[in-house]
Design an enzyme around this catalytic site. Structure first.
Site, PDB file in Angstrom:
ATOM      1  N   ASN A  77      35.735  42.223  40.350  1.00  0.00           N
ATOM      2  CA  ASN A  77      35.484  40.814  40.514  1.00  0.00           C
ATOM      3  C   ASN A  77      34.052  40.499  40.064  1.00  0.00           C
ATOM      4  O   ASN A  77      33.492  41.228  39.250  1.00  0.00           O
ATOM      5  CB  ASN A  77      35.777  40.336  41.936  1.00  0.00           C
ATOM      6  N   HIS A 103      34.117  42.592  36.790  1.00  0.00           N
ATOM      7  CA  HIS A 103      34.885  43.849  36.776  1.00  0.00           C
ATOM      8  C   HIS A 103      34.091  45.037  36.237  1.00  0.00           C
ATOM      9  O   HIS A 103      34.608  45.866  35.480  1.00  0.00           O
ATOM     10  CB  HIS A 103      36.181  43.676  35.998  1.00  0.00           C
ATOM     11  N   HIS A 174      44.245  46.201  38.846  1.00  0.00           N
ATOM     12  CA  HIS A 174      44.396  44.863  38.260  1.00  0.00           C
ATOM     13  C   HIS A 174      45.758  44.697  37.587  1.00  0.00           C
ATOM     14  O   HIS A 174      45.860  44.093  36.522  1.00  0.00           O
ATOM     15  CB  HIS A 174      43.275  44.600  37.256  1.00  0.00           C
ATOM     16  N   GLU A 307      44.714  41.554  43.747  1.00  0.00           N
ATOM     17  CA  GLU A 307      43.727  42.631  43.736  1.00  0.00           C
ATOM     18  C   GLU A 307      43.127  42.782  45.134  1.00  0.00           C
ATOM     19  O   GLU A 307      42.290  41.977  45.542  1.00  0.00           O
ATOM     20  CB  GLU A 307      42.623  42.316  42.730  1.00  0.00           C
TER      21      GLU A 307
END
Length: 344
Positions: A77, A103, A174, A307
């Site tokens: 994230n 990420h 993911h 996620e």
């Protein structure tokens, strides 16, 4: 156990491992990005279908910018402004989404070819070494991801890490799910076990405010169609704060996170996690230019991600659960998928 070589990425050989579970369950794992490439699960009549959105060709996985199926890290994230303070030191990260890092940066775990450290018919463990300073993060990190089917047909993803220096870690899977296999997910039903979500600014960085979902488009506390009420034209990309306590499930202490159902086929997943949050992304930025499986383009809202995670930007939000990892500690994040279909 079935392992085959698909080709090379950046001079490294990419392997595909096929795992089998009870009742015809199966999954394919790629060493590129330690990613989940397929997951075949039954509908209410026992008909199996692949519910993972992705690609058929290695070159399309290599060109993937959507993080499809990948293990993302170090910090998945977003981290606002691509920096945070750790023990009084400003940690500057490699940015890849404007001023922010997403990420783990442009060369995060999703871009690496992992090594196989253990494999059987039902499980595989992949490993990777992230050096000190990788994408700006302190400490050398030894990371592992295990994918496994248990005897009851639960599919577990276990992410682990150890560090040589204080750092932050937030690894996620993911995968994009489509419970019908292909097409829009807007009519598929979703439940999220969260009574609150973290508000975000225009760059999707949490403001620090935690808001009740009650009565608005974020209220997924009971199963409802994903497309029934959207917060905007691109749909959802928000972190939900999970409400249920940890309890025993699949041999782990986990909490319910989400449930997704295709009402036509009865195909279903229920997700459990050891982590405090789940990011629901409804796939608003997927589009027709993305080559999907079977020669079909993926298209907008062609899949959704769930996620399980620490909250976005938690290194800059002391009121959020801490993602800090110190030497001598082990980071361990479990995401378990109950694949039993809806029965009438």
């Amino acid at each position: 156990m079935n392992i085959r070589t698909l080709g090379e990425i950046a001079g490294a050989s990419v392997e595909e491992i096929t795992l089998t579970g009870p009742g015809g369950l199966s999954a394919r794992i790629l060493t590129f990005g330690a990613r989940l490439a397929t997951l075949h699960v039954p509908d209410s009549t026992g008909q199996l279908a692949d519910i993972i959105v992705g690609h058929d060709r290695l070159e399309d996985w290599a060109a993937c910018t959507t993080f499809a199926g990948a293990t993302c890290g170090r910090y998945s994230n977003r981290i606002g402004q691509g920096r945070f303070v750790l023990d009084g030191r400003v940690i500057d990260l490699t940015r890849n989404e404007g001023a922010n890092q997403l990420h783990g940066g442009p060369q995060g775990f999703d871009r690496k070819v992992w090594r196989i450290s253990a494999a059987s018919d039902h499980a595989v463990t992949l490993a990777h070494t992230s050096p000190d300073g990788d994408m700006g993060y302190p400490g050398q990190l030894e990371v592992r991801v295990t994918y496994r089917f248990d005897s009851e047909g639960v599919f577990c993803i276990v992410m682990e890490a150890e560090t040589t220096a204080p750092t932050v870690v937030n690894m996620v899977n993911h995968a994009y799910f489509n419970m019908a296999g292909h097409g829009s997910v807007m009519a598929q039903h979703l439940r999220i076990a969260g009574a609150h979500y973290t508000a975000v600014d225009d760059a999707l960085i949490p403001t620090g405010e935690v808001i009740s979902v009650a009565g608005g488009p974020f209220d997924f506390r009971t199963l409802r169609p994903i497309g029934q009420s959207l917060p905007g034209p691109m749909g959802f990309d928000h972190n939900f704060c999970l409400s249920e306590p940890l309890q025993s499930f699949a041999g782990e202490m986990l909490r319910p996170a989400a449930e997704a159902v295709d009402p036509v086929s009865g195909r279903r997943i229920a997700i459990w996690t050891s982590n405090p949050g789940v990011q629901f992304y409804s796939g608003g930025y997927l589009d027709e230019s993305l080559p999907g499986k079977g020669g079909q383009p993926i298209g907008q809202f062609g899949g959704f991600a769930l996620e399980t995670q620490f909250f976005p930007d938690s290194p800059n939000k002391p009121q959020f659960p801490s993602a800090r990892l110190d030497p001598g500690q082990r980071y361990r994040h479990v995401m378990a998928l109950d694949l039993a279909p809806v029965t009438s």
